[in-house]
Scaffold this active site. Structure first.
Site, short mmCIF file in Angstrom:
data_model
loop_
_atom_site.label_atom_id
_atom_site.label_comp_id
_atom_site.label_asym_id
_atom_site.label_seq_id
_atom_site.Cartn_x
_atom_site.Cartn_y
_atom_site.Cartn_z
N MET A 177 15.09 -64.23 -91.50
CA MET A 177 15.70 -62.81 -90.54
C MET A 177 14.45 -62.17 -90.13
O MET A 177 13.60 -61.77 -90.76
CB MET A 177 16.48 -61.96 -91.62
CG MET A 177 17.55 -62.79 -92.24
SD MET A 177 18.38 -61.61 -93.51
CE MET A 177 17.49 -61.61 -94.99
N HIS A 197 22.35 -62.40 -85.21
CA HIS A 197 22.73 -63.33 -83.87
C HIS A 197 23.33 -64.71 -84.29
O HIS A 197 23.20 -65.21 -85.35
CB HIS A 197 21.46 -63.66 -83.27
CG HIS A 197 20.94 -62.12 -82.44
ND1 HIS A 197 20.05 -61.42 -82.75
CD2 HIS A 197 21.50 -61.80 -81.31
CE1 HIS A 197 20.14 -60.43 -81.87
NE2 HIS A 197 20.90 -60.45 -81.09
N GLY A 203 28.63 -64.96 -94.14
CA GLY A 203 29.51 -64.35 -95.03
C GLY A 203 29.42 -64.85 -96.64
O GLY A 203 30.17 -64.45 -97.27
N GLY A 262 21.87 -64.55 -95.80
CA GLY A 262 20.95 -63.45 -95.20
C GLY A 262 21.10 -62.17 -95.60
O GLY A 262 20.42 -61.57 -96.26
N THR A 263 22.23 -61.55 -95.48
CA THR A 263 22.74 -60.17 -95.53
C THR A 263 22.39 -59.79 -97.28
O THR A 263 21.74 -58.89 -97.40
CB THR A 263 24.21 -60.27 -95.48
OG1 THR A 263 24.53 -60.13 -93.87
CG2 THR A 263 24.54 -58.64 -95.74
C1 LIG Z 1 18.96 -58.82 -90.10
C2 LIG Z 1 19.12 -60.37 -89.97
C3 LIG Z 1 18.00 -60.90 -89.29
C4 LIG Z 1 18.35 -62.32 -88.69
N1 LIG Z 1 17.14 -62.94 -87.93
C5 LIG Z 1 17.32 -64.41 -87.91
C6 LIG Z 1 16.31 -65.09 -87.30
O1 LIG Z 1 15.18 -64.73 -87.06
N2 LIG Z 1 16.54 -66.34 -87.04
C7 LIG Z 1 17.76 -67.07 -87.31
O2 LIG Z 1 17.54 -68.11 -87.25
N3 LIG Z 1 18.64 -66.37 -87.84
C8 LIG Z 1 18.57 -65.08 -88.11
N4 LIG Z 1 19.57 -64.27 -88.88
C9 LIG Z 1 20.77 -65.16 -88.94
C10 LIG Z 1 20.60 -65.89 -90.24
O3 LIG Z 1 19.89 -67.24 -90.06
C11 LIG Z 1 22.18 -66.38 -91.10
O4 LIG Z 1 22.91 -67.33 -90.26
C12 LIG Z 1 22.97 -65.24 -91.48
O5 LIG Z 1 22.27 -64.19 -92.05
C13 LIG Z 1 23.88 -65.76 -92.44
O6 LIG Z 1 25.22 -64.75 -92.61
P1 LIG Z 1 24.99 -63.86 -93.79
O7 LIG Z 1 23.99 -62.73 -93.22
O8 LIG Z 1 26.60 -63.24 -93.85
O9 LIG Z 1 24.44 -64.31 -95.05
C14 LIG Z 1 19.54 -63.05 -89.20
C15 LIG Z 1 20.42 -62.31 -89.79
C16 LIG Z 1 20.30 -61.22 -90.30
C17 LIG Z 1 21.25 -60.46 -91.17
#
Ligand SMILES: Cc1cc2nc3c(=O)[nH]c(=O)nc-3n(C[C@H](O)[C@H](O)[C@H](O)COP(=O)(O)O)c2cc1C
Length: 374
Positions: A41, A190, A225, A246-247
Site C-alpha cells: 500500500m 484502487h 474485503g 490491505g485494510t
Molecule cells: C491504503 C491502500 C493503499 C493501496 N495501495 C496500493 C498500491 O500501492 N499498489 C497496489 O497494487 N495496490 C494497492 N492497494 C490495493 C491492495 O493491493 C489490495 O488490493 C487491497 O488492499 C485489498 O483489499 P482490502 O483492503 O479490503 O484488504 C492499496 C489499498 C489500500 C487500502
C-alpha cells in the site's frame, strides 16, 4: 418419481492433470499455510511492516510506487525500505540472500517505459523474492508489460500481477505472471472500475486458468474485503491459494498511518454504508494518473458527501489542498476496503498474521467437522 441427482464432478485443487503445486512454499520457504500476504500500500506499508509480516510466516509486500523517472524519490525511498527490511529479517550479513518479501509497483504512470533502467537495478541490488505489478495503463504500448515481466524473470524475480476481472487475469497470464491476485471490488484503494466481488471473480479466474493455462503452475490469490480468519477460509474455499489483506494492516503500528486516520478507521463500521467505490476521489485529489480503467474505495467523508450534494469540483480541490497542508483527515481521502467494520484494533503486523492464520485454520477445521453431517 424423484429425479436422480447426478454425481458431481469431484472437486480437487486446480489442474486438469492433478492438483497444481502451490509454488508459494517454494518461493517463500518460511511462509506458513494458509498463506497471508500484506498488500503493497503506497504511502502506508513499508519495509518494517513487510518484514514483520514475513517474519511471522506471512509474505510482506513493500510498496515501490509508480514513478520510474531517473532519481525518483519513490525509488530512492524503496531502496531505504528494503535495507530496513533486510535488517529486521536478520539478513544484513548475507547481502546476496533473497529477501522473503515482495515489492509492489503501480504501472499506470507515463514513466513506465523507464522501468528497466531505473527500478530493475534497485531490485537487483536488494533482491526481494517477488515483484507485484498492478494497473497497467489503458494505452500501454504493445508488449511493454510483457517485456518488463520477461526482464524480471531473467533476473530471477517471481512476478505477481493484481487484476480485477477475468480478461485482465487472462492477459496477465499471457504476459507471463507467476501469481495472479484476483482483487474483488470490496477492496480498499484502487481497483478496476469494471470488476466484481471475490465470490464470483476467484472461481471464474480459476476456471479460466484450468481451461486455458493447464500447462502452467500459476498461483491464484484472492484480495478484497479479507480481514479475518473467516474470510481467509472463504478465499481458500473459492479456490485461492493465499489471501491478501490491505485494510487490516493499515492500522498496524508499523504502518505509516497518522493517528487521526487510524482512529477514524477503527471507528468506522458497516463498510457497505460507510465506504464507496468511486472515481471522484482521484478527481478531488487532482490526480489523473489512474486513467479510465481504475477507481478506488475509500471512507465516505465530507468531500464525497459535498460532491454528491453538488459542490463544484474546483471548490472540492481547493479544500483538498488546504486540508493536505493542515492534515485535517475529515477533508482528506482515507482508502479502505468494505471489510473496515471488522478492523477493530491496531495490533502489530506479526500478531495480525498469527491470529488471522490461526482463525482461518480453526474455521477450516470446523467446516471439516461439520461436513460429517452432509
Ligand atoms: C491504503 C491502500 C493503499 C493501496 N495501495 C496500493 C498500491 O500501492 N499498489 C497496489 O497494487 N495496490 C494497492 N492497494 C490495493 C491492495 O493491493 C489490495 O488490493 C487491497 O488492499 C485489498 O483489499 P482490502 O483492503 O479490503 O484488504 C492499496 C489499498 C489500500 C487500502
Amino acid at each position: 418419481m424423484m429425479a436422480q441427482v447426478g454425481k458431481p464432478k469431484e472437486i480437487q485443487a486446480r489442474g486438469k492433470n492433478g492438483p497444481v503445486k502451490n509454488m508459494l512454499k517454494e518461493w517463500f520457504p518460511k511462509a506458513q499455510s494458509p498463506f497471508i500476504i500484506s498488500a503493497p500500500m503506497l504511502g502506508v506499508a513499508n519495509g518494517s511492516l513487510a518484514a514483520e509480516v514475513s517474519k511471522a510466516g506471512g509474505i510482506g509486500m513493500v510498496p515501490g510506487g509508480l514513478d520510474f523517472n531517473p532519481g525518483s524519490a519513490q525509488l530512492v525511498a524503496l531502496g531505504a525500505e528494503l535495507t530496513k527490511a533486510r535488517e529486521i529479517l536478520g539478513l544484513v550479513d548475507q547481502p546476496r540472500e533473497p529477501l522473503p518479501v515482495g515489492v509492489g509497483f503501480i504501472l499506470c504512470h507515463e514513466s513506465l517505459t523507464q522501468f528497466e533502467e531505473t527500478a530493475l537495478p534497485i531490485l537487483k541490488e536488494h533482491l526481494p523474492r517477488a515483484v507485484w505489478l498492478f494497473a497497467p495503463p489503458a494505452d500501454a504500448e504493445d508488449g511493454l508489460v510483457r517485456g518488463i515481466i520477461a526482464a524480471l524473470h531473467a533476473s530471477g524475480f517471481v512476478v505477481i500481477f493484481q487484476v480485477g476481472n477475468v480478461a485482465a487475469a487472462r492477459q496477465a497470464a499471457l504476459d507471463g505472471a507467476d501469481v495472479i491476485v484476483a482483487q474483488g471490488i470490496d477492496a480498499g484503494g484502487h481497483q478496476f472500475v469494471r470488476g466484481s466481488g471475490v465470490v464470483t471473480l476467484v472461481p471464474e479466474v480459476m476456471s479460466m486458468l484450468e481451461d486455458e493455462f493447464s500447462d502452467r503452475e500459476i498461483v491464484l490469490v484472492a484480495a478484497g474485503g479479507i480481514v479475518d480468519g473467516r474470510s481467509v477460509a472463504a478465499a481458500l474455499a473459492l479456490g485461492a491459494e493465499a489471501a491478501v489483506m490491505g485494510t487490516k494492516f493499515i492500522v498496524a503500528p508499523e504502518a505509516w498511518t497518522p493517528d487521526a486516520r487510524r482512529k477514524l478507521i477503527l471507528e468506522t463500521k458497516d463498510g457497505g454504508v460507510s465506504t464507496a467505490k468511486s472515481s471522484f476521489y482521484d478527481q478531488f485529489q487532482n490526480s489523473t494518473v489512474w486513467g479510465e480503467l481504475y477507481d478506488g474505495r475509500a471512507i465516505i467523508g465530507d468531500p464525497y458527501l459535498d460532491h454528491v450534494a453538488g459542490l463544484p469540483l474546483e471548490e472540492s480541490q481547493r479544500r483538498f489542498l488546504e486540508a493536505r497542508d493542515t492534515g485535517d483527515v475529515s477533508q482528506l481521502i482515507t482508502w479502505v476496503g468494505a471489510g473496515v467494520g471488522l478492523v477493530k484494533d491496531a495490533k502489530p503486523a506479526a500478531d495480525i498474521v498469527n491470529e488471522v492464520r490461526e482463525e482461518a485454520k480453526q474455521r477450516v477445521r470446523y467446516l471439516a467437522r461439520a461436513s460429517s453431517d452432509f
